[in-house]
Design an enzyme around this catalytic site. Structure first.
Site, PDB file in Angstrom:
ATOM      1  NE  ARG A 207      -3.223  -1.494   3.678  1.00  0.00           N
ATOM      2  CZ  ARG A 207      -2.826  -2.446   4.047  1.00  0.00           C
ATOM      3  NH1 ARG A 207      -3.487  -3.272   2.970  1.00  0.00           N
ATOM      4  NH2 ARG A 207      -2.924  -3.242   4.425  1.00  0.00           N
ATOM      5  CG  PHE A 223      -9.310 -10.338  -6.237  1.00  0.00           C
ATOM      6  CD1 PHE A 223      -9.780 -11.022  -6.598  1.00  0.00           C
ATOM      7  CD2 PHE A 223      -8.138 -10.383  -7.839  1.00  0.00           C
ATOM      8  CE1 PHE A 223     -11.040 -11.716  -7.558  1.00  0.00           C
ATOM      9  CE2 PHE A 223      -8.792 -11.381  -8.773  1.00  0.00           C
ATOM     10  CZ  PHE A 223      -9.087 -12.247  -9.138  1.00  0.00           C
ATOM     11  CG  ASP A 245     -14.249  -8.107  -3.460  1.00  0.00           C
ATOM     12  OD1 ASP A 245     -13.198  -8.146  -3.051  1.00  0.00           O
ATOM     13  OD2 ASP A 245     -15.447  -8.577  -3.141  1.00  0.00           O
ATOM     14  CB  SER A 246     -17.875 -11.533  -6.069  1.00  0.00           C
ATOM     15  OG  SER A 246     -16.857 -11.354  -4.786  1.00  0.00           O
ATOM     16  CG  ASP A 295      -3.916  -8.645  -3.077  1.00  0.00           C
ATOM     17  OD1 ASP A 295      -3.376 -10.315  -3.079  1.00  0.00           O
ATOM     18  OD2 ASP A 295      -4.177  -7.770  -2.044  1.00  0.00           O
ATOM     19  CB  CYS A 335      -2.040 -14.496  -0.169  1.00  0.00           C
ATOM     20  SG  CYS A 335      -3.767 -14.709  -0.558  1.00  0.00           S
TER      21      CYS A 335
HETATM   22  N1  SAH Z   1      -7.027  -6.507  -1.575  1.00  0.00           N
HETATM   23  C1  SAH Z   1      -7.590  -6.798  -0.943  1.00  0.00           C
HETATM   24  C2  SAH Z   1      -7.284  -8.088  -0.369  1.00  0.00           C
HETATM   25  C3  SAH Z   1      -7.634  -9.046  -0.882  1.00  0.00           C
HETATM   26  S1  SAH Z   1      -8.747 -10.818  -0.376  1.00  0.00           S
HETATM   27  C4  SAH Z   1      -6.085  -6.262   0.354  1.00  0.00           C
HETATM   28  O1  SAH Z   1      -5.447  -5.468  -0.146  1.00  0.00           O
HETATM   29  O2  SAH Z   1      -7.861  -5.500   1.427  1.00  0.00           O
HETATM   30  C5  SAH Z   1      -9.871 -11.211  -1.808  1.00  0.00           C
HETATM   31  C6  SAH Z   1     -11.150 -10.464  -2.343  1.00  0.00           C
HETATM   32  O3  SAH Z   1     -11.586 -11.056  -3.684  1.00  0.00           O
HETATM   33  C7  SAH Z   1     -12.059 -11.132  -1.419  1.00  0.00           C
HETATM   34  O4  SAH Z   1     -13.361  -9.377  -0.104  1.00  0.00           O
HETATM   35  C8  SAH Z   1     -13.369 -11.865  -2.129  1.00  0.00           C
HETATM   36  O5  SAH Z   1     -13.889 -10.845  -1.585  1.00  0.00           O
HETATM   37  C9  SAH Z   1     -13.014 -10.986  -3.719  1.00  0.00           C
HETATM   38  N2  SAH Z   1     -13.110 -12.312  -5.106  1.00  0.00           N
HETATM   39  C10 SAH Z   1     -12.793 -13.659  -4.478  1.00  0.00           C
HETATM   40  N3  SAH Z   1     -12.970 -14.253  -5.583  1.00  0.00           N
HETATM   41  C11 SAH Z   1     -13.343 -13.332  -6.231  1.00  0.00           C
HETATM   42  C12 SAH Z   1     -13.885 -13.038  -7.942  1.00  0.00           C
HETATM   43  N4  SAH Z   1     -14.042 -14.049  -8.702  1.00  0.00           N
HETATM   44  N5  SAH Z   1     -14.285 -11.609  -8.592  1.00  0.00           N
HETATM   45  C13 SAH Z   1     -14.623 -10.794  -7.483  1.00  0.00           C
HETATM   46  N6  SAH Z   1     -13.620 -10.726  -5.980  1.00  0.00           N
HETATM   47  C14 SAH Z   1     -13.480 -11.530  -5.529  1.00  0.00           C
END
Ligand code: SAH
Length: 394
Positions: A207, A223, A245-246, A295, A335
């Site tokens: 970040r 994500f 995000d989903s 991510d 991760c």
């Molecule tokens: N980058 C974030 C952490 C990501 S965690 C940070 O730094 O805080 C992974 C995220 O991906 C979750 O919020 C989950 O809801 C989302 N996710 C998982 N599969 C997904 C998909 N196919 N499409 C969109 N979002 C997704």
């Protein structure tokens, strides 16, 4: 307590202080281990180590001491106090959210403690450490003195063979998002309903990098969860940041994050969608961003997932690359501990070949120093972040 006697010739990893004892190394057992304590002895009966006992896990015991000491309240307090001293030396200023205890990395296998301002979240990752809950809780209170301590037990469900069970969280209690600071930014942890212990503390360094690069740039945050990357980018002067995000709940937190920092939050910047579909559409429409952050969640949770995960990482990176403007950046993360740094870089390279685009790796950045990795247990290093620069060459 249970006494686990190793098969002859299987003591080498314990002698190297590796903290994981796999069930396949054990010849016989005496006692029931109902208190979650195990003593490890070699084939001749000589004591080697003490640890937490998780009968339903392939890692039958996570080892806490190799000198005969019992892992009791006093030892836990010592380990927590040592972890606290490390944090004092490495945390940046104006930062009240951090990982205070990082499992094997702080010689506390199976235990995480994340601090968010006045609130601490203790996560017990194994069936064994769940049994030690009372001692771990009181050590956490004594050493870290949080205003409020929340305990999450994910151990027994993680240990069990049923894969979907590992998604089950403790029943939600209604705790509003907990405010904390990171490098002076106002952030929020959703400690009762959120992912991990409520926030991705492990991405602090990335970040910060993003914030340093973002002046005047457009950012696509794939994500996004609660949009902390977008907050950092906007704080660094980004002209726009879009979260995808989903999870609608995650995007709601994303809005709250921007408001808390006095940043504009327009509806168009929060997209509730499947990332794979969203990026395909953006590629088809010829969109470009100066910086794309990708991510995703861990695509590989067990060994048999690795091939499928590799395809997922490759697909999403190929699409994300196509969205990066010439001269722009892709921060590509994984991760999944099971996907090595080497393998991940190869996957990303192969994505760039498919995308027909050339990128230069300018920086590798994983988790920060509040996520230490024990040399005894390199498996503790899971987060990979590749800062890829798209050169002027098409
Ligand atoms: N980058 C974030 C952490 C990501 S965690 C940070 O730094 O805080 C992974 C995220 O991906 C979750 O919020 C989950 O809801 C989302 N996710 C998982 N599969 C997904 C998909 N196919 N499409 C969109 N979002 C997704």
């Amino acid at each position: 307590m249970i006494r686990l006697r190793l098969k002859s010739g299987r003591e080498a990893s314990v002698l190297r202080r590796h903290p994981w004892l796999f069930s396949g190394a054990v010849a016989s057992a005496e006692g029931d281990g109902a208190d979650g304590h195990a003593e490890i002895v070699d084939a001749a009966g000589r004591p080697l180590a003490r640890g937490a006992y998780s009968p339903d896990s392939q890692i039958l015991s996570r080892l806490w001491s190799f000198d005969g000491r019992a892992p009791d309240g006093a030892l836990v307090r010592e380990r927590f106090a040592a972890a606290k001293r490390l944090r004092r030396e490495v945390l940046p200023p104006e930062t009240t959210g951090y990982r205070a205890v990082n499992s094997e990395g702080d010689c506390c296998p199976g235990v995480l403690l994340d601090v968010y301002g006045e609130v601490a979240v203790l996560e017990l990752l194994t069936g064994g450490t769940e049994k030690w809950r009372g001692e771990l809780e009181s050590a956490a209170r004594d050493v870290f003195a949080p205003g409020r301590l929340i305990v999450r037990e994910s151990g027994a469900s993680r240990d069990s063979a049923s894969a979907h069970k590992s998604e089950i969280r403790n029943p939600k209690s209604e705790i509003p998002p907990v405010p904390f600071f990171e490098n002076g930014l106002h952030l929020l942890a959703d400690v009762s309903g959120g992912q991990k212990t409520g926030f991705f503390l492990d991405q602090r360094e990335n970040r910060n990098q993003l914030r340093a690069l973002a002046q005047g740039k457009t950012v696509l945050n794939l994500f996004s969860y609660s949009g902390a990357f977008a907050v950092a980018a906007l704080a660094g002067g980004a002209s726009r940041a879009v979260d995808v995000d989903s999870s609608a709940a995650a995007l709601t937190l994303g809005r709250a994050h921007r408001r808390a920092n006095g940043l504009a939050a327009s509806d168009a910047d929060f997209v509730a969608a499947d990332v794979f579909e969203d990026v395909r559409r953006r590629v088809a429409e010829g969109e470009r961003f100066d910086i794309v952050v990708c991510d995703p969640p861990a695509f590989a949770k067990k060994k048999s997932d690795v091939d499928r995960a590799a395809r997922g990482y490759k697909d999403v990176n190929r699409l994300a690359m196509a969205l990066v403007a010439p001269g722009g950046w892709l921060l590509s993360c994984s991760c999944s501990g099971l996907v090595s740094a080497d393998l991940f870089q190869k996957i990303v390279f192969s994505a760039s070949l498919d995308a027909g685009l050339s990128f230069a790796l300018a920086r590798r950045q994983g988790a920060g120093p509040d996520h230490p990795v024990s040399l005894d247990c390199p498996e503790g290093e899971y987060l990979k972040g590749l800062w890829l620069h798209r050169g002027a060459v098409p």
